[in-house]
Design an enzyme around this catalytic site. Structure first.
Site, PDB file in Angstrom:
ATOM      1  N   GLU A 193       0.827  -1.203   0.000  1.00  0.00           N
ATOM      2  CA  GLU A 193       0.000   0.000   0.000  1.00  0.00           C
ATOM      3  C   GLU A 193       0.864   1.257   0.000  1.00  0.00           C
ATOM      4  OE1 GLU A 193      -3.969  -1.449   2.390  1.00  0.00           O
ATOM      5  OE2 GLU A 193      -2.093  -1.291   3.503  1.00  0.00           O
ATOM      6  N   GLU A 236      -3.366  -9.795   3.638  1.00  0.00           N
ATOM      7  CA  GLU A 236      -4.060  -9.588   4.910  1.00  0.00           C
ATOM      8  C   GLU A 236      -5.123 -10.642   5.188  1.00  0.00           C
ATOM      9  OE1 GLU A 236      -2.670  -5.368   3.854  1.00  0.00           O
ATOM     10  OE2 GLU A 236      -3.263  -7.199   2.798  1.00  0.00           O
TER      11      GLU A 236
END
Length: 261
Positions: A114, A134
């Site tokens: 990210e 994740e």
């Protein structure tokens, strides 16, 4: 307590920012995120810096994302408070007026992916890998992954990566447009600095306005985006760098542009 979790080195007009926790694959803990946010604020006000290169220490990782060992004993409230710090840091990166790009060496996963996607573009070493794993840890991306990955990659591929947690090798990331160029591992930093110096030689004000126009326009319909472009263009018409650039072109000499915040 880690010392100097983020290193800042100014090389001429280029600032090299290094995530510096290589013993844990540059995983992001609270101290690193707070320090990185401070560095972004400092660079935003340092006029002599025209370009920022963000990288990770060592050759194994750009960043492995959030430090799950630090998070092991956190309550939901503590986790959320820490995440707010991460959110603010990523926001500073995404909204830095100056050009900033990531030089990714090794893994960039979770919050590390990210963070790389939050910069303007990415160059990577051959051993780089990207992804949002994740869901394999019982959570989901929370610093832009679900929004940025589908903007970089084809919809189906982005959704597959988000749902499986699989990682994308550098060559595939380049083929699909997530990465601008792939370098041999030992040449990544030299190539990143070369590219940064090319950008830094241009008018800082013009580069910042071009970046502003492009980033804002991505979220707008075409004609509204063009209106934004014209607004940014007009800011340069009476700017000293425009006079200098045209004069240097006609005088067949290198331009000398002003620094800009």
């Amino acid at each position: 307590m880690d010392e100097d979790p983020v290193l800042l080195e100014q090389r001429g007009a280029v600032a090299l920012v290094t995530l510096n926790r290589p013993h844990v694959l540059n995983a992001m803990n609270t101290a690193m995120s707070e320090r990185l946010g401070e560095v972004m604020d400092e660079l935003a006000e340092r006029a002599a810096v025209r370009v920022v290169v963000l990288t990770g220490a060592g050759d194994r990782a750009f960043s492995a994302g959030g430090d799950l060992k630090e998070r092991q004993s956190m309550t939901p409230e503590q986790w959320t408070r820490q995440h707010r710090i991460f959110e603010r840091t990523h926001h500073r990166i995404r909204n830095l007026r100056k050009p900033i790009f990531a030089a990714v060496n090794g893994v960039a996963v979770g919050g590390g992916c990210e963070m790389a996607m939050s910069t303007d573009f990415i160059v990577a070493s051959e051993n780089a890998r990207f992804g949002q794993p994740e869901v394999t840890r019982g959570i989901m991306p929370g610093a832009g992954g679900t929004q940025l990955l589908p903007r970089y990659l084809p919809r189906g591929l982005a959704f597959q990566l988000l749902m499986t947690g699989e990682l994308l090798p550098a060559a595939d990331a380049h083929r699909w447009g997530l990465v601008n160029r792939v370098c041999p591992a030992g040449e990544l930093l030299a190539e990143a600095m070369r590219l940064a110096e090319v950008i830094a030689a241009n008018s800082p004000a013009a580069v910042q306005q071009a970046k502003r126009s492009a980033r804002m326009g991505l979220e707008l319909p075409l004609e509204a985006g063009i209106e934004t472009e014209i607004e940014c263009y007009q800011r340069m018409v009476d700017h000293p760098d425009r006079y200098e650039g045209v004069d240097a072109f006609n005088g067949r000499r290198p331009p000398v542009f002003q620094d800009a915040y």
